[in-house]
Write an enzyme that holds these catalytic residues in place. Structure first.
Site, short mmCIF file in Angstrom:
data_model
loop_
_atom_site.label_atom_id
_atom_site.label_comp_id
_atom_site.label_asym_id
_atom_site.label_seq_id
_atom_site.Cartn_x
_atom_site.Cartn_y
_atom_site.Cartn_z
N ASN A 1 5.17 5.66 -10.99
CA ASN A 1 4.40 4.44 -10.72
C ASN A 1 2.93 4.73 -11.05
O ASN A 1 2.13 4.99 -10.16
CB ASN A 1 4.60 4.03 -9.26
CG ASN A 1 3.83 2.77 -8.91
OD1 ASN A 1 3.21 2.15 -9.77
ND2 ASN A 1 3.85 2.42 -7.64
N THR B 1 11.08 -9.64 -6.43
CA THR B 1 10.83 -10.65 -5.41
C THR B 1 12.05 -11.55 -5.15
O THR B 1 12.27 -11.98 -4.02
CB THR B 1 9.61 -11.50 -5.84
OG1 THR B 1 8.50 -10.61 -6.00
CG2 THR B 1 9.25 -12.55 -4.82
N GLY C 1 6.92 -12.59 -8.66
CA GLY C 1 7.80 -13.75 -8.50
C GLY C 1 7.84 -14.62 -9.76
O GLY C 1 7.25 -14.26 -10.79
N ASN D 1 4.40 -3.79 -13.35
CA ASN D 1 4.12 -3.91 -11.92
C ASN D 1 3.50 -5.29 -11.64
O ASN D 1 3.51 -6.17 -12.50
CB ASN D 1 3.18 -2.78 -11.50
CG ASN D 1 3.48 -2.27 -10.11
OD1 ASN D 1 3.52 -3.06 -9.17
ND2 ASN D 1 3.71 -0.98 -9.96
N GLY E 1 0.79 -1.23 0.00
CA GLY E 1 0.00 0.00 0.00
C GLY E 1 0.82 1.28 0.00
O GLY E 1 0.32 2.33 0.38
N LYS F 1 6.11 3.40 -15.26
CA LYS F 1 5.97 2.00 -14.81
C LYS F 1 4.52 1.56 -15.04
O LYS F 1 3.59 2.07 -14.42
CB LYS F 1 6.35 1.88 -13.34
CG LYS F 1 6.09 0.50 -12.78
CD LYS F 1 7.29 -0.11 -12.15
CE LYS F 1 7.01 -1.47 -11.56
NZ LYS F 1 7.64 -1.65 -10.28
N CYS G 1 -0.96 3.17 -9.95
CA CYS G 1 -1.76 3.50 -8.76
C CYS G 1 -3.09 4.13 -9.16
O CYS G 1 -3.25 4.60 -10.28
CB CYS G 1 -0.96 4.44 -7.87
SG CYS G 1 -0.57 5.96 -8.73
C1 FMN Z 1 6.81 -6.25 -1.43
C2 FMN Z 1 6.71 -5.52 -2.73
C3 FMN Z 1 6.62 -4.14 -2.73
C4 FMN Z 1 6.52 -3.44 -3.94
N1 FMN Z 1 6.46 -2.08 -3.92
C5 FMN Z 1 6.44 -1.39 -5.10
C6 FMN Z 1 6.47 0.02 -5.11
O1 FMN Z 1 6.55 0.68 -4.06
N2 FMN Z 1 6.42 0.65 -6.31
C7 FMN Z 1 6.35 -0.03 -7.50
O2 FMN Z 1 6.33 0.60 -8.56
N3 FMN Z 1 6.35 -1.39 -7.51
C8 FMN Z 1 6.38 -2.07 -6.35
N4 FMN Z 1 6.41 -3.44 -6.36
C9 FMN Z 1 6.37 -4.15 -7.65
C10 FMN Z 1 7.79 -4.53 -8.10
O3 FMN Z 1 8.57 -3.38 -8.31
C11 FMN Z 1 7.74 -5.35 -9.41
O4 FMN Z 1 7.14 -4.56 -10.42
C12 FMN Z 1 6.95 -6.64 -9.28
O5 FMN Z 1 7.17 -7.22 -8.01
C13 FMN Z 1 7.29 -7.67 -10.37
O6 FMN Z 1 8.64 -8.04 -10.31
P1 FMN Z 1 9.15 -9.38 -9.55
O7 FMN Z 1 8.30 -10.51 -10.04
O8 FMN Z 1 10.60 -9.49 -9.93
O9 FMN Z 1 8.97 -9.13 -8.08
C14 FMN Z 1 6.50 -4.15 -5.17
C15 FMN Z 1 6.61 -5.55 -5.14
C16 FMN Z 1 6.71 -6.24 -3.96
C17 FMN Z 1 6.83 -7.74 -3.99
#
Ligand code: FMN
Length: 318
Positions: A124, A263, A214, A189, A70, A162, A127
């Site tokens: 980002n 992740t 992930g 995202n 959030g 993003k 949102c």
């Molecule tokens: C715990 C967590 C917090 C995240 N916080 C943000 C964030 O603050 N801003 C954002 O643009 N994406 C956020 N993301 C999304 C990641 O930047 C990424 O786009 C998404 O996890 C897919 O990549 P991955 O599969 O390598 O994790 C978050 C993801 C996770 C798991």
């Protein structure tokens, strides 16, 4: 010596490996040498202090995790006074990540984070837009073009848009970001998902639904990154399910100029370095002097891949 460098618009990076926003902080310096990564993308900030979502905020699922953090934020003041000075000591360029709920607030926040020490702004736009019934900006091309156009007027820094995978037309949204003046798109995202705790019959996450990330998301987000790279001429930064050099290479061959590791860092805090060293080893083994020479190489494999549409496949075709 392998050349791993890449360029994202006017920004030159020593290599294409960077963290995904929200999965990284400077505390990772206790585990890896931050000077080795291509850039430091920090957790999204908002202008005001935000507490974030109700707990539990994360839940493990098959092949990945759900989160509904959030966007807790200490606000703009903390970013300017504490975060920016910390990153001045790190060689990798600092990429701010910002979020806001209206077009005007987004533009104003981008203006205010455009300070010495910030090299680019990742916006980002996954949102909610309070002026569009809470639909995420990046769910719709029109909202995307509008917000990026206003942000473009507010800052001279490179803008990385993003995108959210929770749209039916990611290529159209990427084109809209380019039309608005974005210097790159980050694809993407998290995917909206949920899981249910069968001991309580309640959603596992405090807010009910959350973002899925992930290894399991990789085929979906790789496909989207591929479609975007065919749809726009600005750089595409791939993100989603990357935990190994092979994952990263797939995104690069699909057309990405850089990649983000998210992740995977929670599982192995050294994941970015593993990816980086794997990319270098791949180039050495293949006799490739420059990693980016294989960017977009999938386009050369023949009609089957070339025929994949940038637009979503109509429902009746599947
Ligand atoms: C715990 C967590 C917090 C995240 N916080 C943000 C964030 O603050 N801003 C954002 O643009 N994406 C956020 N993301 C999304 C990641 O930047 C990424 O786009 C998404 O996890 C897919 O990549 P991955 O599969 O390598 O994790 C978050 C993801 C996770 C798991």
């Amino acid at each position: 010596m392998v050349d791993l460098s890449t360029t994202i618009g006017s920004l030159s990076l020593a290599n294409p490996v960077m963290p995904a926003s929200g999965t990284f902080s400077d505390e990772l310096a206790q585990v890896i040498d931050l000077d080795r990564i291509g850039a430091c993308v920090i957790k999204t900030i908002t202008r005001e202090f935000r507490a974030g979502n109700p707990t539990p905020r994360v839940a493990e699922t098959g092949g990945g995790m759900l989160n509904s953090i959030g966007i807790p934020s200490k606000g703009l003041g903390d970013f300017l006074d504490r975060i920016v000075p910390v990153y001045r000591r790190i060689q990798a360029p600092l990429i701010a990540s910002v979020s806001a709920n209206t077009t005007a607030d987004f533009a104003a926040l981008c203006r205010d984070v455009s300070v010495d020490g910030v090299e680019a702004i990742e916006v980002n736009i996954s949102c909610p837009n309070l002026e569009a019934d809470g639909h995420a900006f990046a769910m719709r091309p029109d909202l995307t073009e509008e917000v990026i156009t206003e942000i473009r007027k507010a800052t001279t820094l490179p803008i990385w848009a993003k995108l959210t995978p929770n749209t039916g037309d990611i290529a159209g949204v990427a084109r809209a970001a380019e039309a608005g003046g974005a210097d790159a798109v980050v694809v993407a995202n998290t995917i909206l998902g949920m899981s249910i705790d069968l001991t309580t019959f309640r959603p596992s996450l405090g807010s009910g639904m959350g973002g899925f990330s992930g290894p399991a998301v990789k085929p979906i987000l790789l496909r989207m990154a591929y479609q975007c790279s065919r749809a726009v001429s600005i750089p595409v930064i791939g993100c989603g399910g990357i935990s190994t050099a092979s994952d990263a290479l797939e995104y690069i061959v699909a057309g990405c100029s850089a990649i983000q590791v998210g992740t995977a860092t929670f599982v192995h805090p050294t994941a970015m370095i593993t990816v980086l060293e794997g990319l270098e080893a791949f180039c050495r083994e293949r006799g490739l002097a420059r990693l980016m020479d294989i960017r977009g190489a999938v386009g050369a494999v023949g009609e089957t891949a070339g025929d994949l549409p940038a637009q979503p496949v109509p429902a009746e075709a599947v």
